[in-house]
Scaffold this motif. Structure first.
Motif, PDB file in Angstrom:
ATOM      1  N   THR A 312    -119.642 -48.886  44.686  1.00 59.51           N
ATOM      2  CA  THR A 312    -118.806 -50.122  44.852  1.00 59.51           C
ATOM      3  C   THR A 312    -118.743 -50.766  43.276  1.00 59.51           C
ATOM      4  OG1 THR A 312    -118.936 -50.591  47.157  1.00 59.51           O
ATOM      5  CG2 THR A 312    -118.027 -51.994  45.874  1.00 59.51           C
ATOM      6  N   ILE A 313    -120.066 -50.726  42.917  1.00 63.55           N
ATOM      7  CA  ILE A 313    -120.059 -51.505  41.610  1.00 63.55           C
ATOM      8  C   ILE A 313    -119.584 -50.810  40.673  1.00 63.55           C
ATOM      9  CG2 ILE A 313    -121.773 -52.229  39.887  1.00 63.55           C
ATOM     10  CD1 ILE A 313    -123.655 -53.044  42.216  1.00 63.55           C
ATOM     11  N   VAL A 314    -119.595 -49.372  40.427  1.00 65.96           N
ATOM     12  CA  VAL A 314    -119.126 -48.423  39.223  1.00 65.96           C
ATOM     13  C   VAL A 314    -117.909 -48.144  39.471  1.00 65.96           C
ATOM     14  CG1 VAL A 314    -121.482 -47.743  38.742  1.00 65.96           C
ATOM     15  CG2 VAL A 314    -120.191 -46.453  40.354  1.00 65.96           C
ATOM     16  N   GLY A 315    -117.059 -48.435  40.804  1.00 66.47           N
ATOM     17  CA  GLY A 315    -115.637 -48.094  40.784  1.00 66.47           C
ATOM     18  C   GLY A 315    -115.226 -47.013  41.675  1.00 66.47           C
ATOM     19  N   ASP A 316    -116.335 -46.395  42.290  1.00 67.77           N
ATOM     20  CA  ASP A 316    -116.210 -45.018  43.423  1.00 67.77           C
ATOM     21  C   ASP A 316    -115.386 -45.907  44.433  1.00 67.77           C
ATOM     22  OD1 ASP A 316    -116.823 -42.796  42.119  1.00 67.77           O
ATOM     23  OD2 ASP A 316    -118.937 -43.027  42.606  1.00 67.77           O
ATOM     24  N   GLU A 323    -115.760 -60.982  43.995  1.00 66.90           N
ATOM     25  CA  GLU A 323    -115.660 -61.013  42.539  1.00 66.90           C
ATOM     26  C   GLU A 323    -116.600 -60.188  41.883  1.00 66.90           C
ATOM     27  OE1 GLU A 323    -114.852 -64.555  40.440  1.00 66.90           O
ATOM     28  OE2 GLU A 323    -112.486 -64.556  40.871  1.00 66.90           O
ATOM     29  N   LEU A 324    -116.553 -59.295  41.079  1.00 67.11           N
ATOM     30  CA  LEU A 324    -117.441 -58.353  40.025  1.00 67.11           C
ATOM     31  C   LEU A 324    -117.418 -59.002  39.026  1.00 67.11           C
ATOM     32  CD1 LEU A 324    -119.481 -56.152  40.135  1.00 67.11           C
ATOM     33  CD2 LEU A 324    -117.659 -54.674  39.829  1.00 67.11           C
ATOM     34  N   VAL A 340    -118.261 -47.149  32.892  1.00 66.12           N
ATOM     35  CA  VAL A 340    -118.770 -46.434  31.755  1.00 66.12           C
ATOM     36  C   VAL A 340    -118.381 -47.421  30.295  1.00 66.12           C
ATOM     37  CG1 VAL A 340    -119.232 -44.527  30.269  1.00 66.12           C
ATOM     38  CG2 VAL A 340    -119.293 -44.238  32.554  1.00 66.12           C
ATOM     39  N   ALA A 341    -116.940 -47.449  30.263  1.00 63.43           N
ATOM     40  CA  ALA A 341    -116.412 -48.242  29.028  1.00 63.43           C
ATOM     41  C   ALA A 341    -117.107 -49.677  28.966  1.00 63.43           C
ATOM     42  CB  ALA A 341    -114.959 -48.227  29.243  1.00 63.43           C
ATOM     43  N   ALA A 342    -117.475 -50.496  30.055  1.00 66.47           N
ATOM     44  CA  ALA A 342    -118.184 -51.553  30.354  1.00 66.47           C
ATOM     45  C   ALA A 342    -119.372 -51.411  29.900  1.00 66.47           C
ATOM     46  CB  ALA A 342    -117.679 -52.226  31.401  1.00 66.47           C
ATOM     47  N   GLY A 343    -120.055 -50.292  29.812  1.00 64.55           N
ATOM     48  CA  GLY A 343    -121.386 -50.499  29.449  1.00 64.55           C
ATOM     49  C   GLY A 343    -122.428 -50.422  30.709  1.00 64.55           C
ATOM     50  N   VAL A 344    -121.954 -49.712  31.660  1.00 69.89           N
ATOM     51  CA  VAL A 344    -122.666 -49.399  32.863  1.00 69.89           C
ATOM     52  C   VAL A 344    -122.683 -48.000  33.156  1.00 69.89           C
ATOM     53  CG1 VAL A 344    -122.511 -49.652  35.478  1.00 69.89           C
ATOM     54  CG2 VAL A 344    -121.411 -51.302  33.957  1.00 69.89           C
ATOM     55  N   GLY A 345    -124.310 -47.688  33.394  1.00 75.25           N
ATOM     56  CA  GLY A 345    -124.429 -46.291  33.629  1.00 75.25           C
ATOM     57  C   GLY A 345    -124.984 -46.239  35.076  1.00 75.25           C
ATOM     58  N   PHE A 346    -124.954 -45.024  35.591  1.00 74.96           N
ATOM     59  CA  PHE A 346    -125.085 -44.710  37.210  1.00 74.96           C
ATOM     60  C   PHE A 346    -125.617 -43.511  37.445  1.00 74.96           C
ATOM     61  CE2 PHE A 346    -122.973 -43.702  41.513  1.00 74.96           C
ATOM     62  CZ  PHE A 346    -124.121 -44.037  42.218  1.00 74.96           C
ATOM     63  N   ALA A 347    -126.949 -43.339  37.761  1.00 76.99           N
ATOM     64  CA  ALA A 347    -127.604 -42.059  38.065  1.00 76.99           C
ATOM     65  C   ALA A 347    -127.679 -42.033  39.729  1.00 76.99           C
ATOM     66  CB  ALA A 347    -128.973 -42.029  37.622  1.00 76.99           C
ATOM     67  N   PRO A 348    -126.568 -41.245  40.294  1.00 78.77           N
ATOM     68  CA  PRO A 348    -126.816 -41.057  41.705  1.00 78.77           C
ATOM     69  C   PRO A 348    -127.777 -40.397  42.573  1.00 78.77           C
ATOM     70  CG  PRO A 348    -125.216 -39.588  40.750  1.00 78.77           C
ATOM     71  CD  PRO A 348    -125.755 -40.241  39.706  1.00 78.77           C
ATOM     72  N   GLU A 349    -127.741 -40.794  43.744  1.00 81.05           N
ATOM     73  CA  GLU A 349    -128.994 -40.061  44.583  1.00 81.05           C
ATOM     74  C   GLU A 349    -128.947 -38.436  44.536  1.00 81.05           C
ATOM     75  OE1 GLU A 349    -130.565 -40.059  49.154  1.00 81.05           O
ATOM     76  OE2 GLU A 349    -128.992 -41.013  48.655  1.00 81.05           O
ATOM     77  N   GLU A 350    -127.456 -37.911  44.553  1.00 82.09           N
ATOM     78  CA  GLU A 350    -127.416 -36.733  44.832  1.00 82.09           C
ATOM     79  C   GLU A 350    -126.925 -36.082  43.552  1.00 82.09           C
ATOM     80  OE1 GLU A 350    -127.590 -34.803  47.711  1.00 82.09           O
ATOM     81  OE2 GLU A 350    -127.745 -36.485  48.940  1.00 82.09           O
ATOM     82  N   LEU A 430    -126.063 -52.145  31.536  1.00 90.87           N
ATOM     83  CA  LEU A 430    -126.606 -52.336  32.788  1.00 90.87           C
ATOM     84  C   LEU A 430    -126.782 -50.820  33.558  1.00 90.87           C
ATOM     85  CD1 LEU A 430    -126.620 -53.650  35.550  1.00 90.87           C
ATOM     86  CD2 LEU A 430    -124.560 -53.303  35.951  1.00 90.87           C
ATOM     87  N   LEU A 431    -127.930 -50.109  34.055  1.00 87.29           N
ATOM     88  CA  LEU A 431    -128.088 -49.132  34.470  1.00 87.29           C
ATOM     89  C   LEU A 431    -128.450 -49.164  36.013  1.00 87.29           C
ATOM     90  CD1 LEU A 431    -128.600 -45.994  33.853  1.00 87.29           C
ATOM     91  CD2 LEU A 431    -130.972 -46.662  33.268  1.00 87.29           C
ATOM     92  N   LEU A 432    -127.589 -48.231  36.752  1.00 84.13           N
ATOM     93  CA  LEU A 432    -127.780 -48.477  38.227  1.00 84.13           C
ATOM     94  C   LEU A 432    -128.414 -47.075  38.734  1.00 84.13           C
ATOM     95  CD1 LEU A 432    -124.196 -49.437  39.274  1.00 84.13           C
ATOM     96  CD2 LEU A 432    -126.129 -51.002  38.796  1.00 84.13           C
ATOM     97  N   LEU A 433    -129.615 -47.139  39.218  1.00 82.04           N
ATOM     98  CA  LEU A 433    -130.522 -46.133  39.728  1.00 82.04           C
ATOM     99  C   LEU A 433    -130.324 -45.863  41.179  1.00 82.04           C
ATOM    100  CD1 LEU A 433    -133.423 -46.247  37.118  1.00 82.04           C
ATOM    101  CD2 LEU A 433    -131.425 -45.214  36.718  1.00 82.04           C
ATOM    102  N   ASP A 434    -130.115 -44.797  41.732  1.00 81.54           N
ATOM    103  CA  ASP A 434    -130.101 -44.543  43.179  1.00 81.54           C
ATOM    104  C   ASP A 434    -131.191 -43.574  43.389  1.00 81.54           C
ATOM    105  OD1 ASP A 434    -129.632 -44.413  45.943  1.00 81.54           O
ATOM    106  OD2 ASP A 434    -127.443 -43.989  45.813  1.00 81.54           O
ATOM    107  N   GLU A 435    -132.312 -44.075  44.070  1.00 79.62           N
ATOM    108  CA  GLU A 435    -133.412 -42.788  44.303  1.00 79.62           C
ATOM    109  C   GLU A 435    -133.745 -42.186  43.056  1.00 79.62           C
ATOM    110  OE1 GLU A 435    -134.952 -43.225  46.950  1.00 79.62           O
ATOM    111  OE2 GLU A 435    -133.560 -43.921  48.629  1.00 79.62           O
ATOM    112  N   PRO A 436    -134.046 -42.958  41.976  1.00 76.87           N
ATOM    113  CA  PRO A 436    -134.696 -42.386  40.723  1.00 76.87           C
ATOM    114  C   PRO A 436    -135.653 -41.390  40.694  1.00 76.87           C
ATOM    115  CG  PRO A 436    -135.410 -44.460  40.796  1.00 76.87           C
ATOM    116  CD  PRO A 436    -134.443 -44.179  42.055  1.00 76.87           C
TER     117      PRO A 436
END
Length: 507
Positions: A312-316, A323-324, A340-350, A430-436
């Motif tokens: 939800t945070i990254v727009g999926d 509000e975010l 990504v353009a706003a400086g957010v990285g996301f490493a998903p679980e799968e 900002l970096l989001l890590l799902d089960e890194p």
């Protein structure tokens, strides 16, 4: 319905060797994957197989299943020599290996997925309703009733449910030998507890069990003996009561990693991520914040909505209420590209399905998010791309023969480092890590923890989902706990314990 072919398994006294692999060697071209490795699996015992990624565990399991044949060495089953030229022969002999990455047929039911390969090829066509009822009975027998519906399609299953189907395939016809390969990597606490009860039951029934896991607490909870491999060689086998955590780590990696979870407290900076009452069909009324230089953990059981929150945070998934904010500004991400353009990285679980292009090179995967920055005109600069890849291969210690190696050929830990390298190349705030560290060995875990700590010290805000509570407790400065799509509590580093987290997770 065609009958299932019953297995004829000789009775074996508890503690007697059911299956053995002796002095196994296996090479792929000039690379020796196994050199003189031996393993014994005994009736009524759990033997853990441990080692870093690349130690040879997967190769040995594939020899047990008949996917590979050893160059030299011997296999025995029930005291007699065996040779498996293909997986069907191993399966017919009463051996099952539960894969870490289940192969689920998407457009058929759970019942059909469970019994695939066990239905006869001759005789009348099976009756679907009868098969579903048989699967329902089996799920109840092995403790998974209510966790998964036998009528659900394979395409509808979560990662945890896919793993349960893989487990059911293995146990449903009561084999003599079962090897589990990282079975809890996709399971939450509740499903894992059911699995552990099942393993204890199989052990009491005299099944010989092999258990591959990087999770030390599971090993000491379940195993009677532990065999350790390193660099394709046998380091040794010990009874569980004769060893401890630090001893096993030294055997696996040849060095002391006793400080792998240790992070010094930080003084957080400006607020980088803020959610105020954020909700959609997956999460409800989420309010949280993450500051620069801070690692914030998200804990909870499978199905609590943790992964859905990150997506939800990254727009999926769209934000339907609340509000975010990123960097002090209210934002709306319509797609992940916006985040990504706003400086957010996301490493998903799968990572294999959602983060990596498995048929492309390490270089291609690292550069994927910054192609526009390394292009000259309309074309990507191969020189800049190579420099970028080499820089992160060196910085993160990615073990690969070259930057042109296909990422599918890397170990799990090195694949995860490639994912991290891609997002570090974007210089995220900002970096989001799902089960890194899912499916990552203990040595690579320590390296990933060091990367997370270094990023936080450089001012990156990190929001991390993990099902491993020791990982959350060791890395997070604060912990939010989720249940049923909601945050049920926030804990400071000082107040966070396994007990306090689980209490909130079960609200």
């Amino acid at each position: 319905m065609s009958a299932l072919a019953p297995l004829t398994i000789p009775p074996t006294a508890a503690g007697q060797v059911v299956f053995s692999a002796t002095d196994i060697t296996k090479s792929f071209g000039p690379v020796a994957a196994l050199s003189g490795v031996s393993l014994e699996l005994r009736a009524g015992e759990v033997t853990a197989l441990m080692g870093e990624n690349g130690a040879g565990k997967s190769t040995l399991l594939k020899i047990i299943t008949g996917d590979y044949q050893p160059d030299t060495g011997a296999l025995t089953l029930h005291g007699g020599p065996v040779h498996f030229g293909e997986p069907r022969e191993s399966r017919t002999a009463g051996i099952r290996v539960i894969a870490q990455e289940p192969e689920i047929i998407p457009h058929v039911s759970v019942a059909e997925n469970i019994f695939v390969g066990l239905l006869g090829t001759r005789g009348p066509i099976f009756r679907r309703r009868e098969l579903i009822e048989r699967a329902r009975t089996a799920l109840a027998e092995f403790g998974f009733a209510g966790v998964i519906s036998p009528e659900a399609l394979g395409s509808e299953l979560s990662a945890a449910q896919r793993q349960i189907v893989e487990i059911m395939r293995a146990v449903v016809d009561h084999p003599a030998v079962i090897c589990f390969d990282e079975p809890t990597s996709s399971l939450g606490e509740e499903e894992a507890a059911i699995l552990f009860d099942l393993i204890r039951r199989l052990r009491s029934d005299g099944v010989a069990i092999g258990y591959v896991s990087h999770r030390m607490n599971e090993i000491f909870r379940l195993a009677d003996a532990i065999t350790v491999l390193r660099d394709g060689r046998l380091v040794g086998t010990k009874r569980t009561e004769d060893t401890d955590h630090d001893d096993l780590v030294r055997m696996m990696v040849g060095r002391d990693l006793s400080q792998m979870f240790h992070r010094e407290p930080v003084s957080p900076g400006a607020t980088i991520l803020s959610l105020n009452g954020v909700g959609n069909e997956f999460v409800h009324d989420i309010t949280l914040s993450v500051h620069a230089g801070e690692v914030v953990g998200i804990a909870g059981l499978v199905g609590a909505g943790r992964s859905e929150l990150l997506k939800t945070i990254v727009g999926d998934f769209a934000v339907e209420s609340g509000e975010l904010g990123v960097g002090g500004k209210t934002v709306t991400f319509h797609t992940p590209a916006d985040s990504v353009a706003a400086g957010v990285g996301f490493a998903p679980e799968e990572r294999k399905a959602e983060a990596l292009i498995m048929q492309r090179s390490v270089r291609d995967n690292i550069a994927l998010a910054v192609l526009g920055q390394i292009a000259r005109g309309k074309f990507v600069s191969s020189t800049r791309e190579e420099e970028l890849a080499h820089g992160f291969i060196t910085k993160l210690g990615i073990r690969t023969p070259s930057d042109r190696q296909l990422v599918k050929n890397l170990s799990g830990g090195n694949q995860q480092k490639v994912v991290l390298a891609r997002w570090l190349a974007t210089k995220p705030r900002l970096l989001l890590l799902d089960e890194p560290t899912r499916g990552v060995d203990v040595g690579a875990k320590a390296e990933i923890y060091a990367i997370i700590d270094e990023l936080a010290r450089a001012g990156v805000a990190i929001l991390m989902v993990s099902s491993e509570l020791p990982e959350v407790l060791g890395l997070a400065d604060r912990v939010y706990v989720m249940a049923s799509g909601r945050i049920t509590g926030e804990l400071s580093r000082e107040d966070a314990t396994e007990e306090s987290i689980l209490a909130l997770a079960m609200d």
